[in-house]
Design a protein around this motif. Structure first.
Motif, PDB file in Angstrom:
ATOM      1  N   UNK A 242       7.097  -9.807  -2.468  1.00 23.54           N
ATOM      2  CA  UNK A 242       7.594 -10.142  -3.696  1.00 23.54           C
ATOM      3  C   UNK A 242       7.227 -11.575  -4.395  1.00 23.54           C
ATOM      4  N   UNK A 243       6.705 -12.339  -3.559  1.00 24.56           N
ATOM      5  CA  UNK A 243       6.339 -13.709  -4.020  1.00 24.56           C
ATOM      6  C   UNK A 243       4.800 -13.709  -3.586  1.00 24.56           C
ATOM      7  N   UNK A 244       4.069 -12.719  -3.462  1.00 24.22           N
ATOM      8  CA  UNK A 244       2.599 -12.867  -2.895  1.00 24.22           C
ATOM      9  C   UNK A 244       1.779 -13.796  -3.643  1.00 24.22           C
TER      10      UNK A 244
ATOM     11  N   UNK B  45       1.212  -2.638  -3.297  1.00 22.91           N
ATOM     12  CA  UNK B  45       3.112  -2.776  -2.960  1.00 22.91           C
ATOM     13  C   UNK B  45       4.065  -3.681  -3.689  1.00 22.91           C
ATOM     14  N   UNK B  46       3.262  -4.735  -4.217  1.00 23.78           N
ATOM     15  CA  UNK B  46       4.094  -5.422  -5.133  1.00 23.78           C
ATOM     16  C   UNK B  46       4.734  -4.522  -6.443  1.00 23.78           C
ATOM     17  N   UNK B  47       3.768  -3.801  -6.873  1.00 24.26           N
ATOM     18  CA  UNK B  47       3.948  -2.961  -8.185  1.00 24.26           C
ATOM     19  C   UNK B  47       5.195  -1.914  -7.708  1.00 24.26           C
TER      20      UNK B  47
ATOM     21  N   UNK C 152       7.987  -9.027   5.680  1.00 23.73           N
ATOM     22  CA  UNK C 152       6.677  -8.686   4.985  1.00 23.73           C
ATOM     23  C   UNK C 152       7.118  -8.327   3.307  1.00 23.73           C
ATOM     24  N   UNK C 153       8.098  -7.630   3.317  1.00 23.09           N
ATOM     25  CA  UNK C 153       8.549  -7.250   1.873  1.00 23.09           C
ATOM     26  C   UNK C 153       8.906  -8.507   1.077  1.00 23.09           C
TER      27      UNK C 153
END
Ligand SMILES: Nc1nc2c(ncn2[C@@H]2O[C@H](COP(=O)(O)OP(=O)(O)OP(=O)(O)O)[C@@H](O)[C@H]2O)c(=O)[nH]1
Ligand SMILES: [Mg+2]
Lengths: 495, 205
Positions: A176-178, A233-235, A171-172
């Protein structure tokens, strides 16, 4: 300047909340004439930070309905246990009304740096995020579990079973490339649904792992959408390590956002803006293109533009907050876990939805978030800490916060934690969320209730700045200033 | 001048009632100018930088001149943070201005750390002959009561203009704790750099 009324002001700013204060900062190197007033006798509006005395008088003004915030705040009260001795003098405390964490990648920080205002603010690292685990029927005592914050951490933690770790790492990496096209296709169908659904169906995360992820978003209702959740979450992930190892967010020393507001106002004052506190607007009259204001000080002033909070916005249920000063340094919460990391001054603890019971015995449906602040924040004396508890306002919220505080003191420091030395409870209503330009008046939205600083707060400030600057606005100059150097050509020697 | 940025910076505030002569004192000290006709009250905060060498070591002074007028008295709690010294200024030809000084001391003491350098200045010394209303003994006694140093000065005649600035810096640098105490705490994060990082930045895959 003999009389304020002699000037036709370019802008009158009313209120010293973050947005108004940042506007003053953004205009501080312009040649615009600025009158900045606040009906309160303190800076920061809904983001203010109070000494104990100020907190007490603020709470009683809310109770008496003599505050200046048109019902934004409710049910404010302070409590001090009888005969307590551990409390220091009132000024030794600085309790934030609405503490917010700021991600390292937040635009707020880059604007404070480019405007040179950051030099007057001290930023502290936000450390670990914990989850509260209630006692179980099998006799397991309640505990705090730390959410792993680095990749190494994920691998080494014993709190997560190996299989689940794989899902978590997957998931993580996804996040990072979502926003890549391929990944977009994966989450798009879930975009407006709750993030937890997406975690469950696409990553097979169990309820517990979902709360880990959810906690990082600090979502007040626990129902953050997949779209917003992924971006938060990306941030968080991309903020990790930006200003040093082991932390993703910072908190301004001495009371958080309040400190930024004050520093921004000071930049305004140095730039020539006129400041008057305890001065509000009594009457507004439009005359031609200008606005005439009668201030509560009796002064009459004329301005081209008035910037303030939306006075007409309705206020709905928002959040309930409990700030508690406790007589323990709570050391285990503030450990630096990565080599070379600064000692964190803030820790986050979440009580996931469903982990608390109301007095009626029902599971409480919303999370409770706790910010633990060490004395390094300057908000309390050494040897003490401040706990800020927040949850959505419901008929149960006050009691739930009190219960959370009690549980927390049991898990953190079962034997030693003394009862809190001081408590400030209040409810902060949800007002307008969008800015509203209206002829010669520009209405800022009300202060955000979010626990994470939201960059969208900055947009109305930029809009208002454009309106003040008019045709002279050059966007690339916005909030970008050289250091302010005084005259320093004379060297003075003395022995 | 390239190295100025690296000089130790001292933050010094001037406070006191309106008309006491704070701005005149500062302008005389920094620019060697004096305007007897000036009647402009300070409304926001004025700010000057001056380099000063004391005992062979150079310092960069940031001097903040504030408004004494009640209606513009809007100093925030944060304004005092990190200050190394405060100059409290009154007018020796005005008893009324002297009588407010207790309140100014209260404010300075409430907002600053213990041990900060306080300095009381009786301004407009040139008016001593014609219209003195406060004796030097009274000034000294008030200063003593607050652990402050004291002198009288005149921006008009230049008498003693440099003394309060030089003395307060001397006091600050001699009290070593003041310099470090007002500095940054160890846990403080520098937000002006950065750009690296990221949760999985070390991930080779
Ligand atoms: N004779 C004499 N007049 C002075 C002296 N210093 C200041 N003045 C006069 O006193 C008046 C007030 O001085 P300011 O320096 O503006 O006073 P201030 O303390 O800055 O006042 P605020 O900005 O309102 O707080 C001006 O007219 C000055 O010219 C002095 O040393 N001697
Ligand atoms: Mg002045």
């Amino acid at each position: 300047m003999d009389s304020l009324g002699d000037t036709l002001w370019d802008v009158v700013i009313c209120g010293t909340g973050l947005q108004q204060s940042l506007l003053a900062l953004s205009l501080s190197r312009s040649s615009k004439s600025i009158l900045h007033i606040d009906p309160n006798n303190y800076y920061g509006g809904a983001d203010a930070a109070f000494s104990l005395q100020e907190a007490e008088s603020w709470a009683s003004s809310i109770a008496a309905g003599t505050d200046n915030d048109r019902g934004t705040f409710k049910s404010a009260s302070t409590t001090k246990p009888d005969g307590n001795t551990g409390l220091s003098f009132p000024r030794a405390y600085s309790l934030a009304l609405s503490p917010q964490l700021i991600h390292a990648r937040s635009k707020l920080l880059s604007q404070l740096v480019s405007s040179r205002a950051y030099r007057q603010v001290e930023f502290l690292a936000v450390g670990s995020f914990f989850i509260f685990k209630p006692s179980t029927s099998s006799g397991q005592k309640p505990s705090l579990v730390r959410i792993p914050s680095t990749r190494e951490d994920v691998f080494s933690t014993t709190a997560i079973p190996t299989k689940a770790k794989r899902g978590l790492m997957k998931f993580l990496k996804f996040v990072l490339n979502y926003d890549s096209e391929q990944r977009l296709a994966t989450w798009q169908p879930y975009a407006d649904g709750p993030l937890t659904d997406f975690l469950q169906w696409e990553f097979k995360m169990d309820a517990e792992l979902q709360t880990y992820i959810l906690t990082l978003t600090l979502s007040l209702d626990g129902l953050i959408t997949t779209r917003d959740g992924l971006s938060t979450i990306y941030r968080h992930l991309t903020s990790m390590g930006v200003f040093g190892p082991g932390f993703a967010a910072v908190y301004p020393k001495w009371g958080g956002i309040s400190e930024i507001a004050q520093v921004a106002c000071r930049a305004g004052a140095v730039g020539g803006a006129v400041y008057m506190l305890a001065t509000g607007i009594q009457e507004i009259e439009t005359s031609g293109d200008n606005i005439e204001l009668r201030l509560t000080s009796g002064d009459k002033v004329k301005t081209r533009l008035l910037v303030r909070n939306d006075e007409n916005a309705e206020v709905g249920n928002g959040v309930s907050r409990l700030a508690a000063v406790v007589g323990s340094p709570l050391k285990p919460l503030f450990e630096a876990l990565v080599e070379g990391a600064p000692l964190p001054a803030v820790a986050v603890i979440s009580f996931p939805a469903g982990s608390l019971l109301t007095t009626a015995g029902k599971a409480y449906g919303y999370p409770v978030y706790v910010f633990a602040h060490s004395s390094d924040t300057g908000e309390c004396p050494v040897g003490q800490s401040v706990l800020y508890l927040t949850t959505l306002t419901t008929p149960d919220s006050k009691e739930i916060l009190t219960q959370s505080l009690q549980l927390l003191s049991e898990v953190i420091d079962a034997d030693h934690l003394p009862p809190s030395l001081f408590q400030l409870y209040h409810e902060h209503g949800r007002g307008s969320v969008a800015s509203r330009p209206d002829g010669s008046t520009f209405n800022f939205p009300d202060a955000s209730l979010s626990l994470l600083f939201d960059d969208s707060t900055l947009e109305p400030v930029h809009e208002a700045w454009k309106q003040v600057m008019g045709e002279t606005a050059v966007d690339t100059d916005y909030m970008t200033f050289p250091d302010r150097e005084g005259i320093m050509d004379v060297e003075d020697m003395y022995d | 001048m390239a190295s100025d940025d690296s000089l130790p910076t001292l933050k010094i505030l001037l406070i006191g009632p309106s008309g006491a002569g704070k701005s005149a004192l500062l302008t005389r000290y920094c620019d060697d100018e004096f305007d007897p006709e000036s009647s402009t009250a300070t409304i926001g905060i004025d700010f000057k930088i001056k380099k000063l060498a004391v005992r062979g070591k150079a310092y960069r002074l940031t001097l903040f001149d504030t408004a004494g007028q009640e209606r513009f008295r809007t100093l925030s709690t944060s304004f005092y943070r990190g200050a190394h010294g405060v100059l409290l200024v009154y007018d020796i030809s005005s008893r009324a201005s002297f009588l407010t000084m207790e309140r100014w001391f209260d404010e300075a003491e409430a907002n600053t750390v213990e041990g900060i350098a306080l300095y009381l200045v009786g301004a407009k010394l040139d008016k001593a002959e014609s219209s003195r209303e406060v004796s030097p003994e009274e000034g000294q006694a008030l200063a003593d009561a607050h652990g402050a140093r004291f002198c009288e000065a005149s921006a008009k005649t230049r008498v003693n203009v440099r003394r309060p600035f030089v003395d307060i810096v001397d006091q600050i640098v001699q009290t070593l704790g003041l310099l470090s105490g007002a500095g940054r705490t160890p846990g403080t994060v520098a937000v002006s750099g950065g750009g690296g990082g990221g949760y999985l930045s070390s991930c080779p895959c």
